[in-house]
Design a protein around this motif. Structure first.
Motif, PDB file in Angstrom:
ATOM      1  N   ASN A 284      37.901  35.314  40.462  1.00 31.33           N
ATOM      2  CA  ASN A 284      36.647  34.573  40.165  1.00 31.33           C
ATOM      3  C   ASN A 284      35.481  35.080  40.761  1.00 31.33           C
ATOM      4  O   ASN A 284      35.497  35.098  42.237  1.00 31.33           O
ATOM      5  CB  ASN A 284      36.857  33.219  40.245  1.00 31.33           C
ATOM      6  CG  ASN A 284      35.724  32.302  39.780  1.00 31.33           C
ATOM      7  OD1 ASN A 284      34.909  32.330  40.286  1.00 31.33           O
ATOM      8  ND2 ASN A 284      36.056  31.481  38.591  1.00 31.33           N
TER       9      ASN A 284
ATOM     10  N   SER B 291      26.360  36.862  41.462  1.00 24.93           N
ATOM     11  CA  SER B 291      25.570  38.330  40.956  1.00 24.93           C
ATOM     12  C   SER B 291      25.564  39.235  41.919  1.00 24.93           C
ATOM     13  O   SER B 291      25.700  40.412  41.713  1.00 24.93           O
ATOM     14  CB  SER B 291      24.068  37.882  40.351  1.00 24.93           C
ATOM     15  OG  SER B 291      23.420  37.342  41.515  1.00 24.93           O
TER      16      SER B 291
ATOM     17  N   SER C 249      29.014  40.887  41.976  1.00 21.04           N
ATOM     18  CA  SER C 249      29.013  41.604  40.736  1.00 21.04           C
ATOM     19  C   SER C 249      28.466  43.184  41.202  1.00 21.04           C
ATOM     20  O   SER C 249      29.081  44.018  40.658  1.00 21.04           O
ATOM     21  CB  SER C 249      28.483  40.850  39.565  1.00 21.04           C
ATOM     22  OG  SER C 249      28.644  41.643  38.297  1.00 21.04           O
TER      23      SER C 249
ATOM     24  N   ARG D  52      36.852  42.618  33.639  1.00 25.06           N
ATOM     25  CA  ARG D  52      36.088  41.442  33.409  1.00 25.06           C
ATOM     26  C   ARG D  52      36.022  40.938  32.133  1.00 25.06           C
ATOM     27  O   ARG D  52      35.432  41.907  31.199  1.00 25.06           O
ATOM     28  CB  ARG D  52      34.893  41.599  34.394  1.00 25.06           C
ATOM     29  CG  ARG D  52      34.829  41.359  35.789  1.00 25.06           C
ATOM     30  CD  ARG D  52      33.722  41.777  36.569  1.00 25.06           C
ATOM     31  NE  ARG D  52      32.968  43.142  36.306  1.00 25.06           N
ATOM     32  CZ  ARG D  52      32.030  43.577  36.711  1.00 25.06           C
ATOM     33  NH1 ARG D  52      31.155  42.795  37.424  1.00 25.06           N
ATOM     34  NH2 ARG D  52      31.759  44.897  36.689  1.00 25.06           N
ATOM     35  N   THR D  53      36.173  39.726  31.888  1.00 25.39           N
ATOM     36  CA  THR D  53      35.751  39.239  30.515  1.00 25.39           C
ATOM     37  C   THR D  53      34.980  37.770  30.755  1.00 25.39           C
ATOM     38  O   THR D  53      34.665  37.524  31.886  1.00 25.39           O
ATOM     39  CB  THR D  53      36.890  38.940  29.618  1.00 25.39           C
ATOM     40  OG1 THR D  53      37.792  37.817  30.085  1.00 25.39           O
ATOM     41  CG2 THR D  53      37.591  40.030  29.492  1.00 25.39           C
ATOM     42  N   ASN D  54      34.587  37.110  29.586  1.00 21.94           N
ATOM     43  CA  ASN D  54      33.914  36.044  29.888  1.00 21.94           C
ATOM     44  C   ASN D  54      34.787  34.866  30.579  1.00 21.94           C
ATOM     45  O   ASN D  54      34.390  33.910  31.026  1.00 21.94           O
ATOM     46  CB  ASN D  54      33.303  35.384  28.624  1.00 21.94           C
ATOM     47  CG  ASN D  54      32.164  36.258  28.098  1.00 21.94           C
ATOM     48  OD1 ASN D  54      31.240  36.776  29.151  1.00 21.94           O
ATOM     49  ND2 ASN D  54      31.942  36.364  26.871  1.00 21.94           N
ATOM     50  N   ARG D  55      36.208  35.103  30.219  1.00 21.81           N
ATOM     51  CA  ARG D  55      37.476  34.131  30.641  1.00 21.81           C
ATOM     52  C   ARG D  55      38.095  34.393  31.698  1.00 21.81           C
ATOM     53  O   ARG D  55      38.778  33.512  32.317  1.00 21.81           O
ATOM     54  CB  ARG D  55      38.007  33.804  29.681  1.00 21.81           C
ATOM     55  CG  ARG D  55      37.122  33.098  28.232  1.00 21.81           C
ATOM     56  CD  ARG D  55      38.208  32.793  27.248  1.00 21.81           C
ATOM     57  NE  ARG D  55      37.547  32.029  26.070  1.00 21.81           N
ATOM     58  CZ  ARG D  55      38.024  31.335  24.831  1.00 21.81           C
ATOM     59  NH1 ARG D  55      39.269  31.623  24.876  1.00 21.81           N
ATOM     60  NH2 ARG D  55      37.466  30.811  24.302  1.00 21.81           N
ATOM     61  N   SER D  56      38.074  35.698  32.134  1.00 21.13           N
ATOM     62  CA  SER D  56      39.147  36.233  33.032  1.00 21.13           C
ATOM     63  C   SER D  56      38.776  37.328  33.916  1.00 21.13           C
ATOM     64  O   SER D  56      37.689  38.100  33.582  1.00 21.13           O
ATOM     65  CB  SER D  56      40.272  36.465  32.382  1.00 21.13           C
ATOM     66  OG  SER D  56      40.541  37.709  31.617  1.00 21.13           O
TER      67      SER D  56
END
Length: 301
Positions: free
Chosen positions: A22, A35, A38, A55-59
């Motif tokens: 996360n 950010s 990232s 990376r996805t929006n959920r995981s």
């Protein structure tokens, strides 16, 4: 790739992401924004020429290259961290930053005096304290330690006692008792104005008592509800109703007559406060100093 300061920093960011899966939680551990994490990861992947994280929006998951890198360097970074923490122990005064998540009453009754003394003795230690009754994953949320009541400490954590066991009592102002009467049995609470405390899961705390047949609890219909006992205490002092909480929280008000204890024959005792932390990493110097001071001061015995 050459071992440079930039690459070492990016490796630290990568390992934080790998631990938490996360970006936000990795940022909390590192003290930077999601950010920034990232951006550092993207730069590291571009220089390495290989994708390390999917990376996805959920995981957030590791690629095969990411898994290989984590297995190769995580042990070395852990050794470096331990070595640096050992160096900190050799300083005349420990330093560094510690993040603690604590239930609200623990801050008022235990951590307040302990942290004040910690600041006096070790001014180089920085403390980030979050007080909340919401149950959190202290490791996942980037905290070094948490403070909770003994019975609620996760089983996979190392726990250190901060206080003796504590008595839970019901109190009200003289004004309220004159206007509404004094309950003689916990079952009479349904006829009174009770001030409820909302728990971290949004349920209302059931008031606990001890009788001839053992411990039992009583669901209350809250005339007013708050997130913590400091709020219900303020309302009780002004005659809003009966409040339930730790006896030490009410002690000075009982002593000066602004509160009276009721249902004293039904008082119950529960586990005190414990500081807990993960055993997967070396205990930070700041937490060791805090535990030493707590053992000396014993704010609640």
């Amino acid at each position: 790739m050459l071992v440079t300061r930039t690459n070492l920093t990016d490796l630290a960011y990568f390992l934080a992401i790998a631990r938490h899966r996360n970006l936000r939680r990795a940022g909390l551990e590192l003290g930077v924004s999601a950010s920034a994490v990232s951006h550092a990861l993207k730069s590291f992947e571009e220089r390495a020429g290989v994708r390390l994280i999917n990376r996805t929006n959920r995981s957030v998951t590791l690629t095969s290259a990411g898994k290989a890198l984590e297995e190769s360097v995580s042990g070395s970074f852990a050794d470096i961290g331990s070595a640096l923490e050992n160096l900190d122990q050799l300083r005349a005064s420990p330093g560094g930053k510690i993040r603690i998540n604590a239930v609200v009453d623990a801050v008022t009754l235990v951590l307040g005096p302990v942290l004040a003394e910690l600041s006096r003795r070790h001014p180089d230690i920085e403390v980030d304290l979050v007080s909340s009754n919401r149950i959190v994953d202290v490791v996942g949320e980037g905290f070094d330690a948490g403070v909770r009541y003994g019975g609620t400490v996760p089983e996979d954590m190392i726990a250190q006692r901060l206080s003796t066991d504590l008595r839970w009592v019901v109190a009200a102002s003289p004004r309220y008792l004159e206007e509404h009467g004094t309950p003689a049995h916990p079952n009479e609470l349904r006829h009174h104005r009770c001030l409820g405390v909302r728990l971290g899961d949004d349920s209302i705390y059931r008031w606990e008592f001890e009788g001839p047949d053992g411990d039992f609890d009583v669901p209350i219909k809250s005339a007013m509800t708050a997130d913590d006992s400091r709020s219900t205490l303020a309302m009780a002092l002004n005659g809003a109703g009966l409040t339930f909480g730790l006896e030490p929280l009410f002690a000075k008000h009982v002593a000066d007559g602004t509160l009276r204890l009721v249902l004293t024959e039904w008082i119950t005792t529960g586990p005190g406060f414990y500081l807990y932390y993960s055993g997967r990493r070396q205990l930070p110097a700041g937490l060791r100093a805090l535990l030493t001071i707590a053992g000396e001061l014993k704010p609640l015995g």
